[in-house]
Scaffold this active site. Structure first.
Site, PDB file in Angstrom:
ATOM      1  N   SER A 140      -2.868  -3.109 -11.897  1.00  0.00           N
ATOM      2  CA  SER A 140      -1.571  -2.993 -12.716  1.00  0.00           C
ATOM      3  C   SER A 140      -1.057  -1.710 -12.420  1.00  0.00           C
ATOM      4  O   SER A 140      -0.749  -0.595 -12.686  1.00  0.00           O
ATOM      5  CB  SER A 140      -1.708  -4.349 -13.889  1.00  0.00           C
ATOM      6  OG  SER A 140       0.292  -4.551 -14.511  1.00  0.00           O
ATOM      7  N   ASP A 148       3.081 -11.479  -5.883  1.00  0.00           N
ATOM      8  CA  ASP A 148       3.137 -11.352  -7.022  1.00  0.00           C
ATOM      9  C   ASP A 148       4.616 -10.584  -7.951  1.00  0.00           C
ATOM     10  O   ASP A 148       5.171 -10.047  -7.033  1.00  0.00           O
ATOM     11  CB  ASP A 148       2.195  -9.920  -7.362  1.00  0.00           C
ATOM     12  CG  ASP A 148       2.188  -9.336  -8.654  1.00  0.00           C
ATOM     13  OD1 ASP A 148       2.770  -9.362  -9.276  1.00  0.00           O
ATOM     14  OD2 ASP A 148       0.597  -8.591  -8.345  1.00  0.00           O
ATOM     15  N   HIS A 160      -0.066 -12.204  -9.149  1.00  0.00           N
ATOM     16  CA  HIS A 160      -1.113 -11.092  -9.887  1.00  0.00           C
ATOM     17  C   HIS A 160      -1.714 -10.919 -10.889  1.00  0.00           C
ATOM     18  O   HIS A 160      -3.130  -9.674 -10.135  1.00  0.00           O
ATOM     19  CB  HIS A 160       0.303 -10.185 -11.377  1.00  0.00           C
ATOM     20  CG  HIS A 160       0.269  -9.281 -11.862  1.00  0.00           C
ATOM     21  ND1 HIS A 160       0.060  -8.080 -11.160  1.00  0.00           N
ATOM     22  CD2 HIS A 160      -0.081  -8.871 -12.951  1.00  0.00           C
ATOM     23  CE1 HIS A 160       0.534  -6.771 -12.155  1.00  0.00           C
ATOM     24  NE2 HIS A 160      -0.301  -7.371 -13.148  1.00  0.00           N
TER      25      HIS A 160
END
Length: 708
Positions: free
Chosen positions: A556, A641, A676
């Protein structure tokens, strides 16, 4: 509209030959993404994005390209399948598949979760007494049956313990439906689609508050609902229109108030509603002021405010419930330059403050009657401690979880009055775990500007520091998130094979206090990347590893870190694994319609501002790819995501593949059903970890090694 259709059509036609070739089992050539230039001008710069078309999620050509990348990644890693299977079995063997959490008392019921062998999700249970009959109030395995993805956005039992609110997402895109379940009869008695994370019960157990979000998935509104009434009769209690701020809602531990925070990255404004008067208008605790952040907790007769008002490392102030005015706030825990106040847990008779000193968390316990204070101490030189939910307001027990890199997760109940602690559960490792086989170290690596960066290290005892050991260096370094050096049973599969595991606590987190965070964001963001590079060089200097044995990993915002350091120092790493990476910084932060963008102008900067744009352009991974040699690269994403859109890593891989000058592996792995965090089920998640680890071991020449 016409140009969109032309671009989409061109993508389908041009991709066809590449996809056919890449899906052939004998093929070795990677998919080649079609170049369709999109030109923009920003601050006098002509910006060319050759892969903008990959944003068209509904286009069949986009999906075909992603599936071709998956097929290519699988073909190039086929030789690691035996290792992946072995790694999976090792990691599975360290998990107690049929397990119970430690029961937690809440409104007269003992709540816990249990898992069963072969089932991917937890089962939520409760009992009236520890030895009474179990009631299963939610079985996530049943709810997830037949669904490729299943996640819960929250669960909330009513004060009378008869009803359950739960938020369900089956899309992986954080699209929730709220359900109200009768825990006595088992039936669903109400539901509301299209909600956001956050619920709170009023005292009557018939009224509750819930959240909705705007089109960019920013929680922005709180609603009041009475069970059994139509949704169109729900009243909007509060809406925050400033896109820099996110809204939340929850009930205080005391049960007396509904809290409605509206927080940005640099300021806060909280509202309260008496839980016994759910139709009352919300009252502002303290009006928003630029640069002032705060949060609220409630204890008997007063509010506690955790704030940075005149206190860089935060302090705690106190005021009576009434009258509530600026003049009534007094320091309860003053600011200290060397101690960072992280959070406050208020109870009827005690307050527990989570503090950070010397990079490690400690717990400060204060008796509200006697004013006596003590600290909860911990033995290891590097560890993590996490307060539990502790729902009982009148409790004199405080639950926390403790672990170190060589100490499995341990649940303790701490007696707030006597200071005695009781170990309630230690994570079991069914396949066996011997702590004496491992060594935990902590060093302070010198950064180029003189700052010393903490590094937590786990290695097999007896490892020779001769530069020959492979090393996995992990970091995050954003949002003030602290990466605690805690136990991770999965990483033992690497350490047992001789890999050193290290966590670089780089600036952008809050390991060393609030300034550590401030010095790693906005116009100081380059410090995050420089710290990681400097830590890597120090580990090499101390002969923990060498550049041809060093693997980097982050996800991320940590994936942004991976992209940046790979551009800056590709020679420093043998391999880089970037998970769901935020790599298209300028384009994403220009588009306020995307989730997270507007709120994070105070985190990364706003490229509409030329000064900030120029600074962000220095590190944006997508914008800084150049014709040179890169390390081995594995990039992962999920098609659904909603936090880092799949097209960021897709564009990054496409551009990198077209630009780099080496023949090192560049693999792109897409979870077509995940979010995610990847897959929602625990077994599928382990398989994803096994794939990553096999790639890392392959990069350092260890793919053929058997069981350690």
């Amino acid at each position: 509209m016409t140009s969109f259709r032309i671009v989409a059509f061109a993508a389908v036609v041009a991709l066809g030959p590449h996809i056919v070739g890449a899906q052939s089992p004998a093929a070795v050539a990677p998919p080649v993404a079609t170049v369709i230039p999109k030109l923009d001008t920003l601050h006098g710069d002509i910006r060319v994005d050759n892969y903008f078309w990959l944003r068209q999620k509904a286009d069949s050509g986009v999906r075909a390209y992603l599936e071709a990348e998956n097929a290519y990644a699988e073909s190039q890693t086929a030789h690691t399948r035996p290792l992946r299977d072995q790694l999976y079995q090792e990691m599975l063997g360290r998990i107690k598949e049929a397990d119970l959490s430690v029961p937690e008392l809440d409104h007269g019921w003992w709540y816990y979760t249990r898992t069963e062998q072969g089932k991917s999700y937890p089962i939520f249970c409760r009992k009236r007494a520890p030895d009474s009959t179990e009631q299963v109030y939610f079985d996530q395995n049943q709810a997830a049956e037949g669904k490729p993805f299943h996640a819960l956005g929250g669960m909330d039992v009513s004060p009378d313990s008869r009803l359950l609110l739960y938020l369900e997402d089956t899309t992986a895109f954080r699209e929730y439906t709220l359900y109200v379940k009768d825990l006595e009869g088992g039936q669903i008695i109400d539901q509301i689609p299209g909600v956001w994370n956050g619920t709170a019960w009023a005292s009557d157990s018939r009224t509750f508050f819930y959240m909705t979000a705007d089109s960019a998935k920013r929680g922005n509104a709180v609603w009041r609902h009475v069970i059994g009434t139509p949704r169109d009769q729900d009243e909007k209690v509060f809406q925050e229109d400033d896109v820099l701020n996110n809204v939340g809602v929850y009930r205080s531990r005391s049960g007396k108030f509904i809290f409605i925070p509206a927080d940005g990255f640099t300021s806060s404004e909280w509202r309260v509603i008496p839980a016994a008067e759910p139709t009352a208008s919300p009252v502002v605790i303290a009006p928003r002021r630029a640069g002032v952040e705060y949060s609220i907790d409630h204890t008997d007769g007063s509010f506690l405010m955790y704030t940075n008002d005149g206190a860089t490392n935060f302090k705690v102030v106190r005021a009576p419930e009434s009258p509530l005015s600026p003049a009534t706030w007094t320091d309860w825990l003053p600011h200290r330059d060397s101690v960072f106040v992280e959070s406050v847990d208020a109870f009827k008779h005690f307050v527990v403050v989570s503090e950070r000193s010397g990079g490690l968390r400690r717990l400060r316990v204060t008796n509200l009657q006697s004013k006596a204070t003590r600290y909860v101490s911990f033995p290891d030189q590097a560890y993590g401690v996490f307060p539990g939910s502790n729902p009982e307001y009148d409790s004199e027990q405080f639950r926390f979880t403790y672990s170190s890199m060589a100490t499995p997760s341990s649940v303790y109940d701490y007696d707030l009055r006597t200071g005695k602690r009781q170990l309630r559960k230690r994570q079991e490792i069914p396949s066996g775990f011997e702590p004496s086989r491992y060594e935990v170290r902590r060093l302070m690596a010198p950064a180029r500007d003189g700052v010393r960066v903490p590094v937590s290290i786990l290695l097999r005892r007896g490892t020779r520091l001769d530069g020959q050991s492979p090393l996995l260096l992990y970091a995050y370094g954003s949002y003030g998130a602290t990466m605690e050096p805690t136990f991770n049973s999965n990483v033992l599969s690497l350490v047992d094979r001789g890999v050193v595991y290290a966590i670089a606590h780089v600036r952008g987190g809050q390991e060393m206090g609030r300034r550590w965070y401030d010095d790693g964001k906005m116009m100081n963001k380059l410090n995050t990347f420089y710290d990681f590079i400097d830590v890597a060089e120090e580990l090499i200097r101390q002969k923990y590893t060498s550049p041809d044995r060093l693997v980097a990993n982050g996800g991320s915002a940590g994936g942004l870190l991976m992209g940046a350091v790979t551009n800056m120092r590709p020679d420093l790493f043998r391999a880089v694994v970037a998970d769901v990476p935020f790599v298209d910084v300028i384009n994403t932060m220009m588009d306020a319609s995307l989730p997270l963008t507007a709120q994070e102008w105070q985190q990364w900067g706003d490229p509409h501002d030329e000064t900030q744009y120029r600074y962000m352009l220095e590190y944006s991974p997508y914008d800084n790819i150049t014709a040179k040699e890169y390390p081995w690269l594995l990039v992962t994403t999920s098609f659904n995501d909603s936090q880092v859109m799949y097209w960021e890593p897709a564009k990054y891989v496409a551009k990198l593949r077209a630009t780099k000058t080496d023949d090192h592996p560049l693999l792109f792995k897409i979870n077509m059903a995940g979010g995610h965090g990847g897959s929602s089920g625990r077994y599928d998640r382990l398989k994803e970890v096994a794939f990553r680890y096999a790639f890392m071991l392959d990069a350092v020449g260890m793919a053929g090694e058997g069981t350690p």
